[in-house]
Write a protein that holds these residues in place. Structure first.
Motif: not given
Length: 358
Positions: A180-193
């Motif tokens: 079982l795995e749980w937690g908080l992550t962040f998703n960042t788009r690397l390129f603006k366009d």
């Protein structure tokens, strides 16, 4: 690798069945994830109050600094045990939910009729584009699109030890051994366009359990961790070995969600199509425990043994996932052996289903 083929077939059936019940299934899984998060927050808040009371006693001089440190350590361990026990209950709920989804017992129509309410999403960072996106239920709402969003991650599935590149005849029950795995992550788009490449990173808690076959259990023999036969008949469903890790996962994700062009602006949406993630993780072992349940002289006895069993303090490895929208097939492999000094190296491997909720 025959057993992995079985695992893969089961999980592919699960992902295929979500066409009929995905929304309901994901909604219930998200509730379980939030329940785990609430358990942790409640216990942390209670621990804070208890620690403040100890500090007050220290200031009054009723206890020494050494006594205060011992009390804080005992309180922290007690709260950690409560979290562990309560999370174990929610882990069983999640297993039952996955089983219900596989068997097709979840009706998506119930969700469609009862869940036509607003979905709240929390983001941080600079607003780049505001776009009106038409929802499936024909309700228009403003979508605030940002480079970085936070997500709740929840994953569960099968867990085992791989010896010489195989899990065949591993000595562990395949369907009972789980993670079982749980937690908080962040998703960042690397390129603006461009919406294709994303960086995902965060902090998760991982529970790996192993159920030994043939009435065996783990013992330490000097620097080696070996298995031995237990003198009493162990209950298979409640006798297991568990390791708890705090991990930092990092992924490069390819998100094939199509851009939405409206009012001459590009709206970058995430997790609306197929996704592929490649990465790894590093973690720290917070505790290792062995639970033994058996009957002796007509009495039901449960032992909880806490030790290190020569388990490495740190673990690191590779992980990957492939999925559609919030649901993915998830594979993890530890590059370092579970038992650091054993002559035969055995590496932990996990295969399951993963959910990333925005």
């Amino acid at each position: 690798m025959r057993n992995f083929t079985i695992y893969l077939a089961i999980l592919l059936c699960l992902m295929a069945s979500k066409i009929l019940g995905q929304e309901t299934f994901e909604a219930q899984a998200k509730k379980i994830a939030l329940k785990i998060e609430n358990i942790t927050n409640e216990q942390k808040a209670a621990l804070k109050v208890e620690v403040e009371e100890v500090n007050l006693q220290l200031e009054k001089g009723s206890i020494s600094q050494e006594q205060a440190d011992v009390k804080k350590q005992q309180l922290s361990q007690a709260r950690a045990t409560i979290i562990e026990n309560k999370v174990a209950v929610t882990q069983q709920e999640l297993k039952e939910l996955v089983q219900a989804q596989v068997e097709g017992k979840i009706n998506s129509q119930d969700f469609i009729n009862s869940e036509k309410s607003k979905t709240f999403k929390f983001y941080y960072g600079k607003n780049e584009i505001i776009d009106n996106v038409k929802r499936k239920d024909s309700i228009n709402e403003n979508k605030f699109v940002k480079r970085t969003s936070n997500q709740i991650v929840l994953a569960t599935g099968f867990n085992n030890l791989m010896t010489n590149g195989s899990v065949e005849n591993s000595g562990f029950y395949y369907l009972r051994s789980s993670f079982l795995e749980w937690g908080l992550t962040f998703n960042t788009r690397l390129f603006k366009d461009s919406n294709l490449l994303h960086l995902k990173y965060g902090l998760t808690g991982v529970y790996n359990t192993l159920y030994l076959t043939n009435n065996r259990y783990f013992i330490t023999d000097k620097s080696q961790t070996v298995v031995a036969y237990y003198p009493y008949n162990l209950k298979n469903n409640s006798s297991y070995f568990k390791n708890v890790f705090i991990t930092i996962p990092i992924f490069l994700e390819l998100d094939f969600t199509k851009n939405r062009i409206e009012d001459k602006d590009n709206s970058f949406r995430i997790q609306r199509g197929f996704r592929v993630g490649l990465g790894g993780f590093v973690g720290y072992n917070t505790n290792s425990k062995q639970f033994l349940s058996y009957e002796k002289d007509g009495n039901q006895i449960t032992e909880r043994q806490k030790g290190n069993w020569n388990v490495d303090d740190w673990n690191y490895g590779l992980s990957t996932y492939i999925g559609y929208k919030a649901t993915s097939l998830y594979l993890k492999y530890d590059l370092n052996p579970l038992f650091k000094d054993n002559a035969i190296k055995q590496n932990n491997v996990s295969l399951g289903v993963r959910f990333d909720f925005n």
